[in-house]
Write a protein that holds these residues in place. Structure first.
Motif, mmCIF file in Angstrom:
data_model
loop_
_atom_site.group_PDB
_atom_site.id
_atom_site.type_symbol
_atom_site.label_atom_id
_atom_site.label_comp_id
_atom_site.label_asym_id
_atom_site.label_seq_id
_atom_site.Cartn_x
_atom_site.Cartn_y
_atom_site.Cartn_z
ATOM 1 N N ILE A 104 0.815 -1.225 0.000
ATOM 2 C CA ILE A 104 0.000 0.000 0.000
ATOM 3 C C ILE A 104 0.843 1.267 0.000
ATOM 4 C CG2 ILE A 104 -1.892 -1.171 1.205
ATOM 5 C CD1 ILE A 104 -1.130 0.361 3.725
ATOM 6 N N SER A 105 2.125 1.144 0.312
ATOM 7 C CA SER A 105 2.972 2.326 0.451
ATOM 8 C C SER A 105 3.693 2.718 -0.831
ATOM 9 C CB SER A 105 4.022 2.095 1.547
ATOM 10 O OG SER A 105 3.415 1.826 2.798
ATOM 11 N N LEU A 106 3.936 1.763 -1.714
ATOM 12 C CA LEU A 106 4.731 2.023 -2.906
ATOM 13 C C LEU A 106 3.863 2.052 -4.156
ATOM 14 C CD1 LEU A 106 7.795 -0.346 -2.286
ATOM 15 C CD2 LEU A 106 7.629 2.102 -1.814
ATOM 16 N N PRO A 107 4.127 2.965 -5.082
ATOM 17 C CA PRO A 107 3.430 2.927 -6.375
ATOM 18 C C PRO A 107 3.927 1.734 -7.184
ATOM 19 C CG PRO A 107 5.178 4.567 -6.418
ATOM 20 C CD PRO A 107 5.104 4.073 -4.997
ATOM 21 N N TYR A 108 3.173 1.375 -8.212
ATOM 22 C CA TYR A 108 3.592 0.283 -9.077
ATOM 23 C C TYR A 108 4.665 0.777 -10.044
ATOM 24 C CZ TYR A 108 -0.598 -2.104 -7.402
ATOM 25 O OH TYR A 108 -1.550 -2.674 -6.617
ATOM 26 N N ALA A 109 5.716 -0.011 -10.178
ATOM 27 C CA ALA A 109 6.787 0.357 -11.106
ATOM 28 C C ALA A 109 6.396 0.077 -12.555
ATOM 29 C CB ALA A 109 8.069 -0.385 -10.760
ATOM 30 N N ARG A 110 5.460 -0.845 -12.749
ATOM 31 C CA ARG A 110 4.936 -1.138 -14.087
ATOM 32 C C ARG A 110 3.440 -1.399 -13.967
ATOM 33 N NH1 ARG A 110 7.918 -6.374 -13.465
ATOM 34 N NH2 ARG A 110 9.556 -5.576 -14.826
ATOM 35 N N LEU A 159 12.288 -6.702 19.088
ATOM 36 C CA LEU A 159 13.450 -6.456 18.238
ATOM 37 C C LEU A 159 13.284 -7.116 16.872
ATOM 38 C CD1 LEU A 159 16.453 -6.802 20.710
ATOM 39 C CD2 LEU A 159 15.770 -4.752 19.447
ATOM 40 N N ALA A 160 12.733 -8.312 16.864
ATOM 41 C CA ALA A 160 12.504 -8.996 15.595
ATOM 42 C C ALA A 160 11.537 -8.207 14.712
ATOM 43 C CB ALA A 160 11.975 -10.406 15.843
ATOM 44 N N ALA A 161 10.490 -7.651 15.321
ATOM 45 C CA ALA A 161 9.525 -6.849 14.566
ATOM 46 C C ALA A 161 10.184 -5.587 14.012
ATOM 47 C CB ALA A 161 8.343 -6.491 15.453
ATOM 48 N N ILE A 162 11.026 -4.952 14.808
ATOM 49 C CA ILE A 162 11.732 -3.747 14.359
ATOM 50 C C ILE A 162 12.660 -4.067 13.194
ATOM 51 C CG2 ILE A 162 13.449 -2.014 15.027
ATOM 52 C CD1 ILE A 162 12.200 -2.101 17.853
ATOM 53 N N VAL A 163 13.380 -5.173 13.318
ATOM 54 C CA VAL A 163 14.302 -5.588 12.256
ATOM 55 C C VAL A 163 13.535 -5.908 10.972
ATOM 56 C CG1 VAL A 163 15.809 -7.493 11.552
ATOM 57 C CG2 VAL A 163 16.181 -6.350 13.739
ATOM 58 N N ALA A 164 12.390 -6.561 11.100
ATOM 59 C CA ALA A 164 11.579 -6.868 9.917
ATOM 60 C C ALA A 164 11.138 -5.591 9.218
ATOM 61 C CB ALA A 164 10.371 -7.705 10.316
ATOM 62 N N GLY A 165 10.660 -4.631 10.006
ATOM 63 C CA GLY A 165 10.243 -3.360 9.428
ATOM 64 C C GLY A 165 11.389 -2.606 8.782
ATOM 65 N N ALA A 166 12.556 -2.631 9.433
ATOM 66 C CA ALA A 166 13.721 -1.938 8.892
ATOM 67 C C ALA A 166 14.176 -2.565 7.579
ATOM 68 C CB ALA A 166 14.854 -1.956 9.913
ATOM 69 N N GLY A 167 14.185 -3.903 7.527
ATOM 70 C CA GLY A 167 14.578 -4.585 6.296
ATOM 71 C C GLY A 167 13.636 -4.277 5.148
ATOM 72 N N ALA A 168 12.338 -4.276 5.434
ATOM 73 C CA ALA A 168 11.353 -3.964 4.401
ATOM 74 C C ALA A 168 11.490 -2.520 3.934
ATOM 75 C CB ALA A 168 9.948 -4.227 4.931
ATOM 76 N N CYS A 169 11.711 -1.604 4.869
ATOM 77 C CA CYS A 169 11.880 -0.189 4.510
ATOM 78 C C CYS A 169 13.122 0.024 3.656
ATOM 79 C CB CYS A 169 11.963 0.663 5.773
ATOM 80 S SG CYS A 169 10.389 0.882 6.623
ATOM 81 N N LEU A 170 14.179 -0.704 3.955
ATOM 82 C CA LEU A 170 15.404 -0.596 3.169
ATOM 83 C C LEU A 170 15.149 -0.979 1.715
ATOM 84 C CD1 LEU A 170 18.486 -0.228 2.953
ATOM 85 C CD2 LEU A 170 18.732 -2.627 3.614
ATOM 86 N N ILE A 171 14.459 -2.089 1.506
ATOM 87 C CA ILE A 171 14.146 -2.518 0.143
ATOM 88 C C ILE A 171 13.196 -1.528 -0.526
ATOM 89 C CG2 ILE A 171 13.022 -4.308 -1.239
ATOM 90 C CD1 ILE A 171 15.796 -5.048 -0.287
ATOM 91 N N ALA A 172 12.232 -0.985 0.233
ATOM 92 C CA ALA A 172 11.296 -0.012 -0.330
ATOM 93 C C ALA A 172 12.027 1.236 -0.815
ATOM 94 C CB ALA A 172 10.251 0.366 0.716
ATOM 95 N N LEU A 173 12.937 1.753 -0.008
ATOM 96 C CA LEU A 173 13.699 2.941 -0.407
ATOM 97 C C LEU A 173 14.567 2.655 -1.625
ATOM 98 C CD1 LEU A 173 14.768 4.211 3.146
ATOM 99 C CD2 LEU A 173 13.112 5.280 1.595
ATOM 100 N N LEU A 174 15.179 1.484 -1.639
ATOM 101 C CA LEU A 174 16.018 1.108 -2.769
ATOM 102 C C LEU A 174 15.193 0.967 -4.037
ATOM 103 C CD1 LEU A 174 18.943 0.340 -3.506
ATOM 104 C CD2 LEU A 174 18.366 -2.032 -3.000
ATOM 105 N N ALA A 175 14.013 0.370 -3.915
ATOM 106 C CA ALA A 175 13.152 0.185 -5.079
ATOM 107 C C ALA A 175 12.670 1.524 -5.634
ATOM 108 C CB ALA A 175 11.960 -0.698 -4.715
ATOM 109 N N MET A 176 12.321 2.455 -4.769
ATOM 110 C CA MET A 176 11.899 3.782 -5.229
ATOM 111 C C MET A 176 13.024 4.478 -5.981
ATOM 112 S SD MET A 176 8.744 4.413 -4.692
ATOM 113 C CE MET A 176 8.838 6.179 -5.053
ATOM 114 N N ARG A 177 14.228 4.328 -5.483
ATOM 115 C CA ARG A 177 15.368 4.976 -6.135
ATOM 116 C C ARG A 177 15.730 4.306 -7.451
ATOM 117 N NH1 ARG A 177 21.336 6.034 -3.347
ATOM 118 N NH2 ARG A 177 22.293 7.023 -5.171
ATOM 119 N N GLN A 178 15.621 2.984 -7.504
ATOM 120 C CA GLN A 178 16.077 2.251 -8.676
ATOM 121 C C GLN A 178 15.039 2.191 -9.793
ATOM 122 O OE1 GLN A 178 19.138 0.651 -9.218
ATOM 123 N NE2 GLN A 178 19.926 1.579 -7.351
#
Length: 250
Positions: free
Chosen positions: A158-164, A202-221
């Motif tokens: 729900i947070s990211l637009p579709y790339a295609r 901590l596991a929940a925080i790490v899961a969210g951080a990992g997902a956010c990292l990929i989301a930011l990378l995907a938006m940039r790429q």
């Protein structure tokens, strides 16, 4: 109740290779709604892998070999769905000159150097992490890793637009905010029931951080999400959780 059962059938049929009849599963709105139970199916997958690992250890298989065989069995159970996404994202982001080229590479079913390296690093990290987790916590740890890593996917959706405009993510439909909250809530409840409060948090925080990292990378790429991006996010979150729990519990 019928909707929840239908959601479980759709989610199980999508996330695993188990044959599940779901006559309405092709409708985007039904699949979007079914994402609220992704974490429940993830917990089942994690439990199956954990129990297999525990059984192999019990019959004398060395911890590292038991972890490798259990993780391999898990890949068979899921059809390596998310691993495929991770490899495609690594190949596309690493090899494409621009967004269009990256998306074209991600469509290619062939495995490239970047994808192979990503899979190697991910599997090696998960393998050594699972091998380091003691018998009394390995099943719970795998349940939590698989539940949380799938519980964050509706948020990314729900947070990211579709790339295609076409592809798995666009055709599947987007869940609403309520479904994303339900998915995250179920995943967090599973974590809290399986681990100590501090480890679960901590596991929940790490899961969210990992997902956010990929989301930011995907938006940039590539400017948004694809099904491969969601698969890569699941793999990054799952791997990060297992490494965290190995460090804390091993």
């Amino acid at each position: 109740m019928n909707q929840w059962l239908e959601d479980l059938r759709i989610a199980t049929g999508f996330l695993t290779r188990l044959p599940m009849p779901h006559p309405d599963g092709a409708r985007p709105q039904n699949f979007a709604r079914a994402q609220r139970v992704f974490s429940l199916v993830g917990a089942f997958i994690g439990a199956a892998i954990g129990l297999a690992c525990l059984l192999l250890r019990a019959i004398g298989v060395p911890d590292l070999a038991a972890a490798a065989l259990a993780l391999g069995g898990g890949a068979l159970l899921t059809g390596a769905l998310h691993e495929d996404g991770l490899a495609d994202v690594a190949d596309g982001f690493g090899g494409g000159r621009d967004a269009a080229a990256k998306l074209e590479i991600m469509r290619d079913s062939r495995l490239g150097t970047y994808g192979a390296l990503a899979l190697l690093v991910s599997f090696a990290a998960k393998l050594t992490a699972v091998a380091a987790i003691p018998d009394g916590a390995v099943v719970q740890s795998l349940i939590v890793a698989h539940a949380l890593s799938r519980g964050v996917l509706p948020w990314l959706s729900i947070s990211l637009p579709y790339a295609r405009k076409d592809g798995l993510a666009a055709n599947a439909g987007r869940p609403d905010g309520v479904m994303a909250v339900v998915a995250a809530g179920i995943a967090l409840a599973i974590a809290l029931l399986s681990l100590r409060f501090s480890d679960a948090l901590l596991a929940a925080i790490v899961a969210g951080a990992g997902a956010c990292l990929i989301a930011l990378l995907a938006m940039r790429q590539i400017g948004g999400q694809t099904g491969d991006v969601l698969g890569a996010a699941e793999q990054v979150a799952e791997t990060a959780i297992l490494v965290l729990l190995a460090a804390r519990l091993g």
